[in-house]
Design an enzyme around this catalytic site. Structure first.
Site, PDB file in Angstrom:
ATOM      1  CD  GLU A 157      13.247  31.529  19.533  1.00 48.05           C
ATOM      2  OE1 GLU A 157      12.083  31.394  19.118  1.00 48.05           O
ATOM      3  OE2 GLU A 157      14.222  30.899  19.054  1.00 48.05           O
ATOM      4  CD  GLU A 240       8.149  27.336  17.195  1.00 45.39           C
ATOM      5  OE1 GLU A 240       9.140  28.016  16.845  1.00 45.39           O
ATOM      6  OE2 GLU A 240       8.227  26.423  18.050  1.00 45.39           O
TER       7      GLU A 240
END
Length: 372
Positions: A157, A240
């Site tokens: 990622e 997030e």
């Protein structure tokens, strides 16, 4: 909206007048359709599509508290974000918009997963709205995997943090700085227990930006976190949040992945010769890049990581940035193409501390090269 115009032809007398009057009355009573309301999603993993190209997902995976997003034609806005989680752990969600595949949910018409070696460019753009009364990051996610998977978690990622508010930090630890796509970043590297994470943190907030995803992919390849034979499975942009988050918004998002040979990253095979002249505290390096493939390489970029303590002071035959750490040598106008079987050379001078060492590996437009 204007009422529709109705025309009555070939009718005369009283009947014609009556029909004309009825048509005019019908036109006046015509009601324009109401504008379509934004779609609200509060389901934990609820999603919808926009522009018949991208998927917007609520993706509330780290908390049982309510989170809702209002989806527009160009992005989404967080309308409710209850609760909080500790800032020294994982966030509570990742509301986002994406191109590609996420847990078998693939965006309409996507050409992802795509093999890195076939991607010539992956232009993208994003525009954010931020809030101050929350703890969060605004992150662009790039997912890479050895297989063309459409389900589960990919192996690597890459996170590009456009902004962060509050005492949060990426997975792992900071391993240096780098200039990528013309911007300076703090570079973090680590593993969250499921996948490797390579993060690039902006020193100050970026509200909107257009860039090439492959610039960050080449960084992962040069650091050994991916290979040219791997696949780009999805690109995602969102937030997030750890605490609150209502008002955060992706105003617009676009993503295109161009594939085919002959461009940067396309059908490339390469070999690198790295010759040095070293003296106490200083050195020069002469680098020869050979195209061992069958297609021309256009607009080449060679990525490699200088060993700790080395610093470049000048270069010739290429633009080399930054001066230390993970660097990229980019073609000049006169040597931008490497024909099949051809080669190009450049060099640089630098300083070092401790014991001199050579870079561990090289990648040309995202393709790992052999060394001579």
């Amino acid at each position: 909206m204007r009422p529709s115009k109705h025309h009555v032809r070939g009718t005369r007398g009283l009947l014609g007048v009556l029909l004309t009057a009825l048509a005019a009355l019908a036109a006046l009573l015509t009601v324009a359709p109401a504008a379509q309301a934004d779609t609200t999603i509060c389901e934990q993993y609820g999603s919808t599509t926009i522009q018949n190209r991208y998927v917007v997902q609520n993706n509330r995976w780290g908390t049982s508290d309510t989170q809702c997003i209002s989806v527009t034609d160009s992005g989404f806005r967080v309308t409710q974000a209850d609760g909080s989680v500790p800032t020294n752990g994982a966030p509570k969600s990742y509301p986002s918009v994406f191109n590609g595949c996420h847990y078998t949910n693939c965006s309409p018409g996507t050409n992802l997963p795509a093999r890195l070696g076939t991607i010539s460019s992956a232009p993208t753009s994003i525009s954010y709205t931020y809030v101050s009364n929350a703890v969060y990051d605004a992150a662009y996610d790039i997912w890479l995997d050895p297989t063309p998977r459409t389900d589960g978690v990919s192996r690597t990622e890459i996170m590009v943090w456009f902004n962060k508010v509050g005492p949060v930090q990426p997975v792992g630890s900071q391993v240096g700085t780098a200039t990528v796509a013309g911007r300076q970043w703090q570079v973090w590297s680590g593993n969250n227990g499921s996948n490797d994470v390579l993060s690039f943190v902006a020193p100050s907030a970026i509200t909107s930006w257009s860039f090439d995803v492959m610039d960050f992919v080449r960084q992962a390849v040069s650091r050994g976190l991916a290979q040219d034979s791997w696949y780009l499975t999805s690109v995602q942009a969102g937030f997030e949040p750890w605490q609150n988050g209502a008002g955060l918004a992706v105003n617009s998002f676009s993503s295109t992945v161009n594939t085919g040979s002959g461009g940067p990253g396309g059908s490339t095979a390469c070999k690198v010769a790295y010759a040095t002249n070293v003296w106490p505290g200083g050195f020069t390096a002469d680098v020869t890049v050979s195209n061992t493939g069958t297609s021309p390489v256009n607009g080449w970029k060679l990525a490699f990581t200088l060993p700790s303590g080395q610093q470049i002071s000048s270069a010739w035959g290429a633009t080399v940035t930054p001066s230390s750490g993970a660097v990229t040598a980019s073609a000049l106008a006169h040597n931008a193409q490497i024909a099949p079987g051809g080669q190009v050379s450049f060099g640089f001078q630098g300083s070092y501390g401790g014991t001199f060492a050579k870079p561990a590996g090289f990648s040309l437009n995202g393709t790992a090269c052999t060394t001579a």
